[in-house]
Each structure stands twice: as C-alpha cells, then as structure tokens.
Design an enzyme around this catalytic site. Structure first.
Site, PDB file in Angstrom:
ATOM      1  N   ASN A 125       0.864  -1.179   0.000  1.00 47.91           N
ATOM      2  CA  ASN A 125       0.000   0.000   0.000  1.00 47.91           C
ATOM      3  C   ASN A 125       0.903   1.234   0.000  1.00 47.91           C
ATOM      4  OD1 ASN A 125      -1.833   2.003   0.370  1.00 47.91           O
ATOM      5  ND2 ASN A 125      -2.643   1.252   2.319  1.00 47.91           N
ATOM      6  N   CYS A 128      -1.934   5.128   0.274  1.00 47.01           N
ATOM      7  CA  CYS A 128      -2.940   5.608   1.223  1.00 47.01           C
ATOM      8  C   CYS A 128      -2.855   7.132   1.294  1.00 47.01           C
ATOM      9  CB  CYS A 128      -2.731   5.018   2.612  1.00 47.01           C
ATOM     10  SG  CYS A 128      -3.866   5.733   3.816  1.00 47.01           S
ATOM     11  N   GLY A 240     -12.450   0.020  -7.655  1.00 45.44           N
ATOM     12  CA  GLY A 240     -13.040   1.353  -7.712  1.00 45.44           C
ATOM     13  C   GLY A 240     -14.547   1.303  -7.894  1.00 45.44           C
TER      14      GLY A 240
END
Lengths: 300, 252
Positions: A125, A128, A240
């Site tokens: 990740n 973020c 998404g």
C-alpha cells in the site's frame, strides 16, 4: 471456468476483498462464506501500531464516501499473533497489505511475512492518502520502483503494488512497479477529496481531506485500469466502486485479471459471494468457457 | 417504525442497534444506524422490532416515506448493549444494598432507553427515569416510560413542561430528594454536552454509569474503523465495542 492467476497465486475466482474494507475476515464469518472468495486482502498493517486519524473519520458523499482512518492498526506483532491464526484456516489465499514510513519499514515487514507459509502474497500500500507525509510513494516513479525493488529482494511471494489515482500518468507508475519486479498492480486506491459543513464551516473529516470511494469513482477507475493494462505485461487488479457483478465484468473487459470489492462490503456484507455467482451467470449466458476470454477483450 | 424482523427481535438486547439501508440506490449509499427502540411480543412470539428516529437527513427522509408492507434491508442486532445491574447478592460488589437504575434520556436519546426500562422492570429492578428535551413537544416516550415505572420525571430547557432547565439539574434534584440506600447504576443517552454533564455528576457520586454514544458509521461491524471512540484503554469502536460504554472509560 472462473480461475485466474496473479503472480504465483491461483485464485478459484477473480473476486478479492479490498484492503481496509474487510478487516481481518473474521468480522465477516457469519455474513459471507469466506472460502468462496478468490483471495482475501487484509487491512493494511504497519511495523508499529498506529492510532489513526482524529474523528470524524468518515462522511458520505454523493454515491460514495470519504474516509480518513489513517491506517489504524495494531502493528505486525499483534497481527501475526492475533489475526494470522484465524486467517490461515479460512482456505482462501491470504494477501497481507503492508505500508511503511520508509523503504526500510517495507523491507522489514516483507521479511517477516515472507517466513509465513499461509501467506500467499503481499500487497504494497504505497497509495494511502491519509497518512501525514509529503506526497505518496505511488506519486513518484522512482520511489515506487525503489520500494518494490526492496521488497522483491527479500521475498519470492507474489507482490501486488497498489497504485494511487492521484497522479497525472498512471501508466508511468505502473511501469515502474513492473520494472522493479512487482507481480501485479492493483488500482485504484481512493481519490483525495473533502467535504465541508456549511453551517459550521468546518471540514466534515477530522483530517480535513480524505479518500473518496464508492460507485462515484468507478468510471475514472475503469479508465485508469484500461490505460494501465494496455501498457504493462503484468496483471492488473481492478478496484473502484465495484458494487455488483456487472461492475466487476466491466473492469475485466477493460483489462483487469481480477477485481477487488471495497466500499460495497460496508453496505452489503455478503456482496463478494453474490458477485462470484453473478460472474458465473454472465459466463453461462454468453457461453464463455473461461473467464480469461473476457479479460481485456474490449471491442473497439 | 415497526419492522417484522423475528430473527433480530429474538436475538436483541437493550442498547443494541441495527444498520438500515434506507433504499436500494446509491443515494444515500451507506446504511444508517438506529438503536432498537423496543421489541414487541413475548417469548417465542417475539417478532417485531421498533426504531424511533428523527428526520435529520436524506436517509431518515426516505424512511419517513415508507408505507406499511414495504421491505427494507436491516442488518443486526449489532453492538454490545447495556449491562443490566447485578440482581443477586452474590453478583453485587456490596451485598448490603439493593440496585437501583436511573435512566436519563436527552431528546432523541430516549430511543434505546424504553427497551432498557422494560427489561429492568421485568427483572424487578427499581427504576427511575428522567426525560429532558429543549421544549415540551420534544419530550419523547413519556407514556412508554410511565408504563414501565411510575417514577418518571421531566424537564425542559425552556420550562414549557416539567421542571425548567437541563436534565442534569433535574438529576441533581432527584438525587437530593431520593433515598441513597441503593447501589445506583445510571444509563444515559443524549447529546454530547448533556452526556458529559451526567457523567461528571456520576463520577462525583461514584455511580456506575453507562453511556450510549451516537457516532457516524459506515459498516457497523467493526471493519471500517470509522466510528472511533477515545477511551482510557485506547481507541475503541462505537459499533463493536459500544455503542454503550462504561463512562469512566471514556476520554472527553
């Protein structure tokens, strides 16, 4: 019929849970058959525990939501002790999402996870939007390359690099991840946004800005998945605003090898199972034998 | 609003809540949390739950437009619920005093407390109820509370009904005029400022106090970490660790 492959991970179907929207899976054990999910991606863990951002941390937007949780988590020690035993028993591939304040932290986290057999992969990740630092790793090709490279050195497990949509050139970042040895890229993380209470003139989030997710971001995410998948040779995982099977199929036609379900888990906790069934029904209806046949098969 | 939801009704405890999807569209997108106001029926015939809500935004506006026979998507029961007073000598800290519950409702904060009052009376626990609101027509559930116990006291900020002033002032007054041989446990739900006042009084008097908090939520099942509450033992979640918290744990 539904099998896909991401790096070394063989998924029985392309439906994965997006990091931060599925906890550590146990929270959903009564609401969804966990075994039927293609792969489970955990909430992002960090080296040290993180308290997260000030409240309020979420607010609603039109056909979406803003969040600024700030990667609240108990840190890797607690994760391995408290969460991993349960995750290991589920029977679906487990992908652990990690984030670090610098390359060293990513490296240390990956080194520790590398030793654990029941972990199939690592999602980096680097995107973020809610952590307090200047710019995201995923907004810089060089930094993206270096983080992925460092993790690649320490592990042979499947690496998925999660990209940010808050960039001008998604293809450049995706290529950097590919060149550094990432097995796949997942996109998109949330869009940076904000909301204001006009009566108090205060921001609706304690962090002022936050990440926008949900159906409202789907067309933009879809376009980015389309662009990235055309230009790189590793699998793209589409994320998404996927709310149902039709959305998932759209992402796959655009070029995604697999998809992640995020915000929808908050609204319909059993949605992942329904999406799997919906994709199966679609394949039957259109007499498509293998799901691979629709990946990137956009008719222009 | 009354919902035919036998599974939730049978599993529910006072203080728990449900997450309602107000409609099937993406507007509004998220579920809305509502405390379980009452459970109707007895024993195995329990099948309905009631929610009490105030129209404050898009979600509640849609709910207000529902008609009898409509279907809605409800997830629950969720959260921890109220801890009832220990009723036997064996369970109690001090064996020589009987328990007494004081329920304090501020405005729409009455929503989870009627169910609690009903359960307390079923268990034959002495219960006193204080209801506070800005003005007379915002005093909620007076009749329902009175069915549970005769000891119901009311205050309004503007003095249009009951005694004048905040419900915390009424609380002070009640404590002065009632006997104190009991082991008091306070249950409170209402706006933030009012909660704080009540919790302070309880701390002075060393009463056990349980506060039901209202927070913005997305998932309601402990996953999104949106409804964080600061406590002395770290960040807790209103949906999973709450919505009822022991007030001495909360950081204001």
């Amino acid at each position: 019929m539904m099998k896909v492959k991401i790096g070394k991970i063989k998924l029985k179907n392309p439906v994965m849970t997006a990091s931060g929207t599925f906890g550590y899976a146990k929270e959903f054990e009564k609401l969804v058959n966990l075994k039927h999910i293609g792969a489970i991606i955990t909430k992002t863990i960090t080296l040290n525990p993180r308290q997260g951002n000030p409240m309020p941390r979420i607010c609603e937007a039109s056909a979406g939501m803003l969040n600024a949780i700030g990667l609240q988590n108990e840190g890797i020690d607690n994760f391995l002790k408290e969460k991993m035993p349960y995750l290991s028993k589920i029977g679906a591939p487990i992908i652990v999402s990690i984030s670090g304040n610098n390359i060293d932290e990513f490296f240390i986290l990956a080194r520790r996870l590398d030793k654990i057999k029941s972990i199939s992969g690592i999602e980096l990740n680097i995107s973020c939007p809610n952590i307090n630092c200047e710019g995201l790793v995923a907004q810089d090709t060089k930094e993206t390359y270096e983080v992925v490279k460092a993790v690649r050195k320490i592990t042979d497990k499947t690496i998925i690099t999660k990209l940010s949509p808050n960039v001008t050139d998604i293809v450049g970042i995706a290529k950097a991840a590919e060149n550094a040895g990432s097995d796949a890229v997942s996109l998109v993380n949330t869009f940076l946004g904000m909301a204001i209470d006009i009566d108090t003139r205060k921001p609706k989030l304690g962090n002022i800005t936050g990440g926008l997710s949900g159906p409202c971001i789907k067309p933009i995410a879809l376009r980015m998945v389309y662009e990235a998948s055309k230009n790189i040779n590793i699998p793209v995982i589409g994320i998404g605003g996927i709310m149902n099977a039709n959305d998932a199929i759209e992402f796959m036609i655009a070029g995604a090898t697999a998809i992640q379900v995020g915000t929808a888990n908050f609204i319909k906790p059993g949605v992942c199972g329904k999406i799997v069934k919906g994709i199966e029904a679609y394949l039957k209806k259109h007499k498509i034998e293998k799901i691979e046949d629709i990946i990137g098969n956009l008719k222009i | 609003m009354s919902l035919d939801a036998p599974y939730i009704a049978r599993a529910a405890k006072p203080g728990q809540f449900v997450q309602i999807r107000c409609n099937d569209s993406f507007e509004p997108l998220l579920r809305r949390p509502f405390s379980i106001h009452r459970v109707k029926g007895e024993g195995s015939r329990v099948k309905d739950i009631e929610i009490l809500y105030e129209v404050v935004g898009k979600g509640t506006e849609i709910l207000a437009g529902k008609k009898e026979g409509d279907f809605i998507d409800v997830l629950g029961p969720l959260g921890n619920g109220f801890i009832l007073p220990r009723t036997t000598n064996h369970e109690r800290r001090t064996t020589n005093s009987e328990p007494r519950a004081i329920i304090i409702a501020g405005g729409i904060g009455a929503a989870p407390l009627v169910y609690l009052a009903e359960e307390l009376t079923k268990k034959k626990i002495k219960t006193i109820i204080l209801i506070g609101a800005k003005t007379k027509n915002l005093i909620l559930c007076e009749k329902d509370f009175k069915k549970a116990t005769p000891e119901v006291y009311i205050s309004t900020d503007d003095g249009t009904y009951g005694s004048q002033g905040f419900v915390s002032k009424l609380f002070h007054k009640i404590l002065k005029t009632t006997e104190s041989k009991f082991e008091t446990i306070v249950y409170v739900c209402g706006p933030h400022g009012m909660l704080k006042c009540i919790v302070d009084i309880c701390q002075e008097r060393k009463f056990e106090c349980h506060a039901s908090l209202e927070e913005k939520m997305a998932c309601g099942i402990g996953v999104c970490l949106g409804c964080a509450v600061k406590t002395k033992s770290g960040i807790k979640l209103a949906c999973k660790d709450g919505p009822v918290f022991n007030a001495s744990e909360l950081i204001w």
